[in-house]
Design an enzyme around this catalytic site. Sequence first.
Site, PDB file in Angstrom:
ATOM      1  N   HIS A 101       0.996  -1.276  -0.112  1.00 43.46           N
ATOM      2  CA  HIS A 101      -0.220  -0.021   0.021  1.00 43.46           C
ATOM      3  C   HIS A 101       0.779   1.303   0.155  1.00 43.46           C
ATOM      4  O   HIS A 101       2.090   1.304   0.507  1.00 43.46           O
ATOM      5  CB  HIS A 101      -0.783  -0.120   1.382  1.00 43.46           C
ATOM      6  CG  HIS A 101      -1.820   0.960   1.375  1.00 43.46           C
ATOM      7  ND1 HIS A 101      -1.563   2.406   1.823  1.00 43.46           N
ATOM      8  CD2 HIS A 101      -3.181   1.061   1.232  1.00 43.46           C
ATOM      9  CE1 HIS A 101      -2.768   3.103   1.990  1.00 43.46           C
ATOM     10  NE2 HIS A 101      -3.550   2.249   1.539  1.00 43.46           N
ATOM     11  N   ASP A 113       3.513  -4.472   8.011  1.00 51.68           N
ATOM     12  CA  ASP A 113       2.121  -3.660   7.792  1.00 51.68           C
ATOM     13  C   ASP A 113       0.953  -4.593   7.857  1.00 51.68           C
ATOM     14  O   ASP A 113       0.590  -5.345   6.917  1.00 51.68           O
ATOM     15  CB  ASP A 113       2.204  -3.063   6.441  1.00 51.68           C
ATOM     16  CG  ASP A 113       0.810  -2.346   6.056  1.00 51.68           C
ATOM     17  OD1 ASP A 113      -0.193  -2.202   7.071  1.00 51.68           O
ATOM     18  OD2 ASP A 113       0.790  -1.573   5.169  1.00 51.68           O
TER      19      ASP A 113
HETATM   20  N1  PLP Z   1      -1.548  -0.640   4.765  1.00 54.21           N
HETATM   21  C1  PLP Z   1      -2.416  -1.522   4.097  1.00 54.21           C
HETATM   22  C2  PLP Z   1      -2.185  -2.805   3.793  1.00 54.21           C
HETATM   23  C3  PLP Z   1      -3.682  -0.976   4.011  1.00 54.21           C
HETATM   24  O1  PLP Z   1      -4.709  -1.831   3.403  1.00 54.21           O
HETATM   25  C4  PLP Z   1      -4.177   0.226   4.419  1.00 54.21           C
HETATM   26  C5  PLP Z   1      -5.495   0.880   4.420  1.00 54.21           C
HETATM   27  O2  PLP Z   1      -6.075   0.626   3.235  1.00 54.21           O
HETATM   28  C6  PLP Z   1      -3.052   1.160   5.067  1.00 54.21           C
HETATM   29  C7  PLP Z   1      -1.870   0.545   5.066  1.00 54.21           C
HETATM   30  C8  PLP Z   1      -3.366   2.622   5.481  1.00 54.21           C
HETATM   31  O3  PLP Z   1      -4.210   2.566   6.454  1.00 54.21           O
HETATM   32  P1  PLP Z   1      -4.710   3.744   7.231  1.00 54.21           P
HETATM   33  O4  PLP Z   1      -5.412   4.688   6.027  1.00 54.21           O
HETATM   34  O5  PLP Z   1      -5.980   3.315   8.027  1.00 54.21           O
HETATM   35  O6  PLP Z   1      -3.524   4.511   7.844  1.00 54.21           O
END
Ligand code: PLP
Length: 422
Positions: free
Chosen positions: A139, A216
Amino acid sequence: MNTAPARNLDRSSATAAPFDVESVRADFPILSRTVHGKPLAFLDSGASAQKPRAVIDAVSRCYEAEYANIHRGVYELSARSTEAYEGARARVQRFVNARSANEIVFTKGATEAINLVATSWGGVFLGEGDEVVLSVLEHHANIVPWQLLRERTGIVLKVVPTNERGDFLVDAYEALVGPRTRLVALTHVSNALGTVTPVDEIVRIARERGALVLLDGAQGIVHYPVDVQAMDVDFYCFSGHKLYGPSGIGVLYGRQALLAAMPPYQGGGDMIERVTFERTTFAPPPARFEAGTPPIAAAVGLHAAIDYVASFDPAAVAAHENDLLTYATERLTAHNDIRLYGTVPGKASIISFTMDDVHPHDIGTILDLAGVAVRVGHHCAQPLMDHFDIAGTVRASFGLYNTRADVDRLIDGLDEVREIFG
Ligand code: PLP
């Protein structure tokens, strides 16, 4: 609701207890509303999950009966509020099996947690030529903070590729982890494809080369029990809102010795020991990383969300979500105008697809009119979309409350798309 006193890592060996999805659905008030006059089929929990009554009530109760700012107050309400906030931290500690509550830092979400590590740990312990290994499955939240750090320090980013199925390629990873690798920062579960990364091998290879591991867990913790000690990771992060809790709160787990060696991420109230104009000394972790008034009610809501999630037998949840994934895959692949992205066996209950000659945004809009909520676009994973040479996909992601009927609604909605575009 089923009860499961302990979450255990080995879901496959447990026998699935009956999972009463109708009683789960009754826990989520929003599921009884209509959208465009149609019952809601909510298939976007991967972006943010809906909230059970237990979470909504916990947040309301906090504001109605126990709310005050924490830590500094000498009066009853402030003491109660502090207790609730620190109680949430202790609940997270047990949920992920951290050694100490001091290893749990509250953040705004997974994004802030990764930024915290990149800025604080990376800013001090990484220098020019040091390498951080990412993967193409990441992400943007686990890409951009490292690029920002690269601009400041000259670190080198290495990227583990993927293949047509969306696998995490262990051999390619192994070849990229070298003597200059200081950290591997990888997703636990791909938000766009559902691929589950092989944590054991990731950690083993990183350890052999002396690199730290950040996972993550924004998607991972929603679908799989997490034990940070058993996984042997150095950092693990997630967001409350994807775990049926409130938005505005997330968690960074960090090994105590690492957190203790890291400088503050932001300055302000609550993170100091002593302030003078000449010099300020800082509180130990986790307070060092929680400058300013934190999301108190959201922490209380996260506590309730964890209690809720932990009340289910993980094997029963896994069986339920796998059934939905299998059923949706069968129904989607019965049409040869559908192409699936992310077909790795054992993946999480996230299904991404395109339909010939129809833009994902058009599909999403038509589905919305049918009461079916899906996410369309690049899913904050543009490098992954580039790998597949597409602008985006339609993504249906399943949660505790989804049913085969929701999948049927999706399939019926796609028939409407075909009628309109056919
Ligand atoms: N990492 C992954 C794999 C995610 O799916 C997401 C959100 O979709 C995030 C990080 C970021 O999360 P947040 O926007 O809640 O900080």
